[in-house]
Structures are given as structure tokens and as C-alpha cells.
Scaffold this active site. Sequence first.
Site, PDB file in Angstrom:
ATOM      1  N   CYS A  24     121.551 -41.273 123.994  1.00 51.77           N
ATOM      2  CA  CYS A  24     121.270 -39.706 123.678  1.00 51.77           C
ATOM      3  C   CYS A  24     122.717 -39.467 123.363  1.00 51.77           C
ATOM      4  CB  CYS A  24     120.781 -39.471 125.069  1.00 51.77           C
ATOM      5  SG  CYS A  24     120.460 -37.328 124.580  1.00 51.77           S
ATOM      6  N   CYS A  44     111.299 -34.965 128.613  1.00 51.49           N
ATOM      7  CA  CYS A  44     112.631 -34.507 128.114  1.00 51.49           C
ATOM      8  C   CYS A  44     112.495 -33.149 127.241  1.00 51.49           C
ATOM      9  CB  CYS A  44     113.169 -35.457 127.131  1.00 51.49           C
ATOM     10  SG  CYS A  44     114.934 -34.183 125.916  1.00 51.49           S
ATOM     11  N   TYR A  52     134.696 -35.244 139.333  1.00 51.02           N
ATOM     12  CA  TYR A  52     133.949 -36.154 139.039  1.00 51.02           C
ATOM     13  C   TYR A  52     134.224 -37.495 139.229  1.00 51.02           C
ATOM     14  CZ  TYR A  52     132.399 -40.208 135.766  1.00 51.02           C
ATOM     15  OH  TYR A  52     132.387 -41.123 135.131  1.00 51.02           O
ATOM     16  N   GLU A  65     138.040 -45.429 135.998  1.00 51.15           N
ATOM     17  CA  GLU A  65     137.734 -44.149 135.408  1.00 51.15           C
ATOM     18  C   GLU A  65     138.605 -42.979 134.936  1.00 51.15           C
ATOM     19  OE1 GLU A  65     134.852 -42.397 135.613  1.00 51.15           O
ATOM     20  OE2 GLU A  65     133.450 -44.475 136.334  1.00 51.15           O
ATOM     21  N   CYS A 110     114.217 -44.002 123.671  1.00 52.16           N
ATOM     22  CA  CYS A 110     114.756 -43.129 125.250  1.00 52.16           C
ATOM     23  C   CYS A 110     114.206 -43.217 126.169  1.00 52.16           C
ATOM     24  CB  CYS A 110     115.486 -42.174 125.014  1.00 52.16           C
ATOM     25  SG  CYS A 110     115.447 -40.661 126.830  1.00 52.16           S
ATOM     26  N   ASP A 114     129.580 -35.785 133.433  1.00 50.53           N
ATOM     27  CA  ASP A 114     130.981 -35.917 132.837  1.00 50.53           C
ATOM     28  C   ASP A 114     130.347 -35.362 131.406  1.00 50.53           C
ATOM     29  OD1 ASP A 114     129.200 -37.969 132.081  1.00 50.53           O
ATOM     30  OD2 ASP A 114     130.490 -39.204 131.695  1.00 50.53           O
ATOM     31  N   CYS A 149     115.641 -40.715 119.956  1.00 48.06           N
ATOM     32  CA  CYS A 149     115.051 -40.245 121.608  1.00 48.06           C
ATOM     33  C   CYS A 149     114.024 -41.449 121.265  1.00 48.06           C
ATOM     34  CB  CYS A 149     114.425 -38.880 120.357  1.00 48.06           C
ATOM     35  SG  CYS A 149     115.345 -37.312 120.429  1.00 48.06           S
TER      36      CYS A 149
HETATM   37 FE1  SF4 Z   1     118.103 -37.668 124.784  1.00 47.47          FE
HETATM   38 FE2  SF4 Z   1     115.515 -36.824 124.928  1.00 47.47          FE
HETATM   39 FE3  SF4 Z   1     115.985 -38.042 122.924  1.00 47.47          FE
HETATM   40 FE4  SF4 Z   1     115.909 -39.474 125.327  1.00 47.47          FE
HETATM   41  S1  SF4 Z   1     114.391 -38.056 124.738  1.00 47.47           S
HETATM   42  S2  SF4 Z   1     117.287 -39.144 123.713  1.00 47.47           S
HETATM   43  S3  SF4 Z   1     117.089 -37.387 126.647  1.00 47.47           S
HETATM   44  S4  SF4 Z   1     117.074 -35.951 123.859  1.00 47.47           S
END
Ligand code: SF4
Length: 412
Positions: A213, A229, A141, A57, A223, A159, A220
Site C-alpha cells: 500500500c 478496503c 509511536y 525504530e 493486497c 506511523d 491493490c
Molecule cells: Fe492499500 Fe486498500 Fe489497495 Fe490494499 S486494497 S493496497 S489497503 S488501497
Amino acid sequence: PAPPPARHLFSDPAEVEALRGNLLAWYDRCKRDLPWRALAATEPDADRRGYAVWVSEIMLQQTQVATVIDYYNRWMQKWPTLQALAQASLEEVNELWAGLGYYSRGKRLQEAARKVVSELAGRMPRTAQDLQKLLPGVGRYTAGAIASISYGQATGVVDGNVIRVLCRLRCIGADSSSPAVIDRLWDMANVLVDSTRPGDFNQALMELGATVCVPKAPLCGECPVKQHCQAWRRKLFGKPHPVPDVEDCCVGDCPLCPPATEPWDSNLGVTNFPRKAAKKPPRAMRMATCVLERRGCHGAPEYLIVQRPSSGLLAGLWEFPSLPLAQDLQEEKEREELAGQLQAWMGRPVAAKGLQFIGKVIHIFSHIHQTYVVYSLHLDGDVTLDPALSPSRWVTEDEFHASAVSTAMKKV
Ligand code: SF4
């Protein structure tokens, strides 16, 4: 202050549960194999787990994973335990750290290891609160990361990656470096963290920010939490769910929405978030540097390096003799100043004309734009330096590269 509107929070337990499940399933499928993860997952000794995560870390602060892997492996080979690190010299630590940047990190890590060995009987503190309180250089953190990954404490972490992901998940467009927003993000991270797999959950959230992200072109479509989101919904449907319009929040001076003067920009999509106050530009500094060269006893060239003071920028590292310069100095004057400094150092006359200009080297530190104006000077015979000044030594080129010298000096 009034609580923020529900859309900026994770207040629906069913949604939180679903988000955790989706994120952890994705992490199990897609996580990168990293040496500290393997060790944290298999090492039965809790102190060794804590130590390994701690080292990784600290190295990962401000540094890319790809760069850290080699340093981490060499470090753990050389100092596999806290006890081994506590016995190392600062010079050895600086040598291994050379090239990784932000050198005070290595020094503080070693100081803290000594403290654990001498004051805590070699036992790492087991909670985030104690880690932060007792270990120098361990902030909120790092403490949360060590406690959740090594000891299974259900505590969140925030972070840079987590900031980005959470700001997008909840359309937080206020300055993400402001204390008010940071506090909210910590609250969110603590609500979201999975109590049965806290270390994996935290790593998953960070991994999502590092690989999916990402800052400029987030993926996205791939994701695992896109259905949770708000930024993604806003991009797709032109409005977030379940609140009808993103600007609605601003009616009540919402502390988490984008400022009314900089509303949602549809060209940016999800990268509307997060937002940061503009950074101060780095300070410009100039430094005259002289590469002093002599013939060594075996005929190979040797170079003089001197040690920097034990505090401040690049503390304790070695460099070619250098002198800070005023910004607007003429070249002739720069030479004279450098010659004067070398003269004081060596106790013998140095003609400014003898200094050969080699070129300029630019190096950007986090907050300093440094220009090194590089000269060289060949010396005949033996040269002794005033021992009352900084420690110094002559090194061959190979010895130079193996010494605790900064990346900037290697460029020089
Ligand atoms: Fe990031 Fe939202 Fe896109 Fe997922 S959907 S990559 S959390 S912006």
C-alpha cells in the site's frame, strides 16, 4: 463531537478478526528478513530485545530500511547492550551516525541509555506508557513499537505507513496530520491490534504500507486486505461498502471525509487517501564555507574542521569553517565577510582576493533549503586558531571521512 459514521470505523468484530488473520498470514509468507526482527524473535533477554527494537525504530524514523540496515549492524556490533552504549562518548555516537541525518536522534538515544543504566538499574520500562514517560526521545509511536514487538503488549502503533493504510481502508480524506484524524487512527490501531501477536500485527500493518500500500502506485491486486478496503471498493464499484456513497457522509459535516471542496477524484483511485494539508515550503538559507588547506607534516594535504555548537541543527558535528550569509549579498561582499571571519579566527590578515571560489552545493534538510557557497584557501606554515572559539582540528581526507561530519559537508 458526534461519533463518525460506521464506515470510518472497524465496528464489526467478525470483519476485524478476518482482517487480522489475512494480514498475519500474509506477513508470515512475505515479510522481509531484517536484522532487528531476527534479534527480537530469538533473543531471550527482554532488555536486549527492547534495546534492539528501540535502536532500529529510532534509526528508521525518517530513514529508509535499506539505508538503516548497515548502520544498525555496525551500531549493534559496537554497542550490543544498553550498558555499552551508556559508556560511549557523544563523539563516537556522532561518528557512527554520520550520514544517517537528523543527528539529534543518536544523541538522544545515548542520553536515554545512560538514564536507563543510571536511574532504572539497567532495566528497560516494559509498557508503552512507561517507555514514553521515562525515556527521552521516545514518543508514542516508538513506545508502542518497543512494547508490542519486544514485550508483547497489545497496543497499536501509528506511523506514516499505518496512516496511509488506515486512511485507505476506511476512506478517511480529512487532513491526516490533524489532531482529530490522528486520534481516530490511534483508536483504530488499538482496536485492530491482535492480542496474541501484537508485535507481528503492528509490523505487518507497517510492512503492508511499506511494500504494497505504497504512496503512489499501490499494488491493490496483491493486497491481503483488499476485501476490507473501502477505497479499493470505491475504485472498483464507484461506491464504498456498506454505505452507498462516499459524499453522503459530508451531509452531516463528517470530520473524516474529504472536504466538500475537494471530493473524490476518480483519476486518483485509492490514492485519494490519505490527504494532508500543504506543507510549508522549506526556508532558503545561504552559508559561505571555506576549505582551508595546508601541507601536513608528511606532505599530504590537511583540512581544517571546526565543531558546531552542542544544540540546534547538526549539533556537535564537525564542518569546514562556515558563516551564515544574508540572502541578497553580492559575491564581493560575501568574500569580504568570509575573509573577515577567517581573520578573526586565525588572528592574522586574510585577503578576500585570496579566497578561491569553488562552486555551490545545495543540500535539503527537512525544513531548510541550504546553499553552501564554497571557497578554498591554501595556507603556508603553521596556523593556530583562537582556542576560545569553537574546537577545531586539522584532518587528512581519510580522517575527515571518518569524523562526525554531515552528508552536506561531505558533498562540500
Ligand atoms: Fe492499500 Fe486498500 Fe489497495 Fe490494499 S486494497 S493496497 S489497503 S488501497
